[in-house]
Each structure stands twice: as C-alpha cells, then as structure tokens.
Design an enzyme around this catalytic site. Structure first.
Site, mmCIF file in Angstrom:
data_model
loop_
_atom_site.group_PDB
_atom_site.id
_atom_site.type_symbol
_atom_site.label_atom_id
_atom_site.label_comp_id
_atom_site.label_asym_id
_atom_site.label_seq_id
_atom_site.Cartn_x
_atom_site.Cartn_y
_atom_site.Cartn_z
ATOM 1 N N ASN A 53 -7.326 7.147 7.752
ATOM 2 C CA ASN A 53 -7.657 6.911 9.163
ATOM 3 C C ASN A 53 -7.336 8.111 10.063
ATOM 4 O O ASN A 53 -7.121 7.963 11.254
ATOM 5 C CB ASN A 53 -7.014 5.610 9.648
ATOM 6 C CG ASN A 53 -5.514 5.631 9.546
ATOM 7 O OD1 ASN A 53 -4.922 6.631 9.133
ATOM 8 N ND2 ASN A 53 -4.874 4.544 9.928
ATOM 9 N N GLU A 64 10.735 11.593 14.260
ATOM 10 C CA GLU A 64 9.600 12.212 13.561
ATOM 11 C C GLU A 64 9.394 13.661 13.993
ATOM 12 O O GLU A 64 9.032 14.508 13.181
ATOM 13 C CB GLU A 64 8.329 11.390 13.800
ATOM 14 C CG GLU A 64 8.395 10.037 13.108
ATOM 15 C CD GLU A 64 7.167 9.177 13.350
ATOM 16 O OE1 GLU A 64 7.084 8.091 12.743
ATOM 17 O OE2 GLU A 64 6.280 9.569 14.134
ATOM 18 N N ARG A 90 -10.131 7.332 15.730
ATOM 19 C CA ARG A 90 -10.389 6.575 14.502
ATOM 20 C C ARG A 90 -11.794 5.980 14.477
ATOM 21 O O ARG A 90 -12.418 5.910 13.426
ATOM 22 C CB ARG A 90 -9.299 5.524 14.311
ATOM 23 C CG ARG A 90 -7.996 6.174 13.789
ATOM 24 C CD ARG A 90 -6.821 5.265 13.905
ATOM 25 N NE ARG A 90 -5.649 5.747 13.156
ATOM 26 C CZ ARG A 90 -4.438 5.261 13.304
ATOM 27 N NH1 ARG A 90 -4.210 4.284 14.174
ATOM 28 N NH2 ARG A 90 -3.437 5.730 12.589
ATOM 29 N N HIS A 92 -1.994 10.160 12.572
ATOM 30 C CA HIS A 92 -0.755 9.383 12.734
ATOM 31 C C HIS A 92 -0.193 9.659 14.119
ATOM 32 O O HIS A 92 -0.291 10.789 14.608
ATOM 33 C CB HIS A 92 0.298 9.804 11.695
ATOM 34 C CG HIS A 92 1.691 9.349 12.066
ATOM 35 N ND1 HIS A 92 2.157 8.101 11.769
ATOM 36 C CD2 HIS A 92 2.676 9.973 12.771
ATOM 37 C CE1 HIS A 92 3.384 7.971 12.270
ATOM 38 N NE2 HIS A 92 3.724 9.095 12.867
ATOM 39 N N PHE A 151 0.799 -1.225 0.000
ATOM 40 C CA PHE A 151 0.000 0.000 0.000
ATOM 41 C C PHE A 151 0.835 1.279 0.000
ATOM 42 O O PHE A 151 0.287 2.373 0.083
ATOM 43 C CB PHE A 151 -0.963 0.006 1.200
ATOM 44 C CG PHE A 151 -0.305 -0.118 2.557
ATOM 45 C CD1 PHE A 151 0.301 0.970 3.157
ATOM 46 C CD2 PHE A 151 -0.300 -1.333 3.238
ATOM 47 C CE1 PHE A 151 0.900 0.868 4.405
ATOM 48 C CE2 PHE A 151 0.296 -1.446 4.486
ATOM 49 C CZ PHE A 151 0.896 -0.339 5.069
HETATM 50 P P1 ATP Z 1 0.393 5.614 11.707
HETATM 51 O O1 ATP Z 1 1.795 5.125 11.468
HETATM 52 O O2 ATP Z 1 -0.173 6.453 10.575
HETATM 53 O O3 ATP Z 1 0.222 6.244 13.049
HETATM 54 P P2 ATP Z 1 -0.369 2.954 12.424
HETATM 55 O O4 ATP Z 1 0.929 2.914 13.178
HETATM 56 O O5 ATP Z 1 -1.639 2.643 13.152
HETATM 57 O O6 ATP Z 1 -0.589 4.357 11.754
HETATM 58 P P3 ATP Z 1 0.971 1.569 10.280
HETATM 59 O O7 ATP Z 1 0.940 0.087 10.206
HETATM 60 O O8 ATP Z 1 2.210 2.263 10.728
HETATM 61 O O9 ATP Z 1 -0.299 2.033 11.163
HETATM 62 O O10 ATP Z 1 0.557 2.109 8.844
HETATM 63 C C1 ATP Z 1 0.821 3.441 8.455
HETATM 64 C C2 ATP Z 1 -0.370 3.974 7.682
HETATM 65 O O11 ATP Z 1 -0.487 3.269 6.444
HETATM 66 C C3 ATP Z 1 -1.735 3.749 8.362
HETATM 67 O O12 ATP Z 1 -2.044 4.694 9.346
HETATM 68 C C4 ATP Z 1 -2.668 3.834 7.181
HETATM 69 O O13 ATP Z 1 -2.903 5.199 6.777
HETATM 70 C C5 ATP Z 1 -1.853 3.128 6.099
HETATM 71 N N1 ATP Z 1 -2.167 1.694 6.049
HETATM 72 C C6 ATP Z 1 -1.844 0.745 6.965
HETATM 73 N N2 ATP Z 1 -2.292 -0.467 6.605
HETATM 74 C C7 ATP Z 1 -2.916 -0.290 5.411
HETATM 75 C C8 ATP Z 1 -3.596 -1.156 4.495
HETATM 76 N N3 ATP Z 1 -3.708 -2.469 4.750
HETATM 77 N N4 ATP Z 1 -4.106 -0.607 3.375
HETATM 78 C C9 ATP Z 1 -3.983 0.716 3.104
HETATM 79 N N5 ATP Z 1 -3.355 1.587 3.912
HETATM 80 C C10 ATP Z 1 -2.839 1.096 5.052
HETATM 81 MG MG MG Z 2 2.778 3.520 12.289
#
Ligand code: ATP
Ligand code: MG
Length: 140
Positions: free
Chosen positions: A114, A128, A104, A117, A59
């Site tokens: 979502n 960051e 969220r 961040h 993604f």
């Molecule tokens: P963030 O890093 O934004 O705080 P997070 O730590 O909850 O969120 P991560 O796994 O780090 O989630 O993913 C980073 C971002 O990538 C997510 O917040 C979301 O916007 C996007 N993302 C994560 N998983 C998916 C997916 N399966 N499909 C599309 N976008 C995704």
């Molecule tokens: Mg993250």
C-alpha cells in the site's frame, strides 16, 4: 494547531514503480515539508523491530518479507498537525477503501503493498523518527 513531525516511509512497491516523486508531490502540495530523507534497504531484523507491534498478526511474516523486498525511502515530514494530516493524505490502509486523491487510492496495489507508512500518534512518531534519524539529520 501544533507543528509536528511524523515518520513517513515510501514502501518497496512504490520505489519499484519509480513513484517516489509523484508520492512526495502529493505530500508537499498538501503543505507538508520533507525535513529529513534516506533511501535504504531494511534488514530483516530492522523490519521485524519496526513492525514489532504487529508481530502477533497473521500477516506479520508476509509484511516483513515485503518490506525487505526492495528499497524504501524513510523521511521526516513536518507541518501543522502533521501526524494526522499525513495519514489523511495517505488514505485508508486498504486502497479499496481510500478516498480519491489520496496516495493509496492513486498508487497502492492492495492492502499489503500500500505504498506508504505513516506514524499514528505523537509517541509512535517520536519513536519511529529516532529509529531512522538522529537530531542532526533533521533540517527544518
Ligand atoms: P502503516 O502502519 O504502514 O502506516 P496502517 O497504519 O494504515 O499502515 P496497520 O494496521 O498499521 O496499517 O498495518 C501495517 C501494515 O501492514 C499496512 O500498511 C500493510 O502494509 C500491512 N497490512 C495491514 N493489514 C493487512 C492485511 N490484512 N493483510 C496484509 N497486510 C496487511
Ligand atoms: Mg500503522
């Protein structure tokens, strides 16, 4: 518990829907304090660098396109145990799995759009925060 600082971003889906105040009310009501804030439009290069850790994920391209699709609000939040506390108020990555009352659950559209961040460790928070702010920008 330690006083920490964490990097928070209000993402394009939320700025588009004029939700920055409602989202920050949840953070502030939970005891977090906004000690730095900038509303900016990320360049493609900035978004790719910021999310570099996800560059092998399927993604990644979509995520970068989304993060540059509109303005974001980057901010530093301060408080006790702020890194974990902020993520708790954010809720699970996929809003379908998020607890009631979290940002969220209340506002996110789907797993990608979502709304917010948050840094996930002391090390990533430091990295960051310095991506967006110099020491002089942060006023506690
Ligand atoms: P963030 O890093 O934004 O705080 P997070 O730590 O909850 O969120 P991560 O796994 O780090 O989630 O993913 C980073 C971002 O990538 C997510 O917040 C979301 O916007 C996007 N993302 C994560 N998983 C998916 C997916 N399966 N499909 C599309 N976008 C995704
Ligand atoms: Mg993250």
């Amino acid at each position: 518990m330690a006083i920490e600082r964490t990097l928070s971003i209000i993402k394009p889906d939320a700025t588009e829907r004029n939700l920055t105040g409602k989202i920050n009310a949840l953070f502030e009501d939970s005891g977090l304090r906004i000690v730095a804030q900038r509303r900016i439009r990320l360049s493609r290069e900035q978004a790719e660098t910021f999310y570099e850790v996800h560059k092998e994920r399927s993604f990644f391209g979509e995520l970068v396109d989304y993060m540059i699709s509109g303005p974001v609000v980057a901010q530093v939040l301060e408080g006790e145990n702020a890194i974990a506390h902020h993520r708790e108020i954010m809720g699970a990555t996929n809003p379908a799995n998020a607890e009631p009352g979290t940002v969220r659950k209340e506002f996110a559209l789907n797993v990608q759009e979502n709304s917010v961040h948050g840094s996930d460790s002391v090390e990533t928070a430091a990295k960051e925060i310095s991506f967006f702010f110099s020491d002089a920008d942060i006023v506690g």
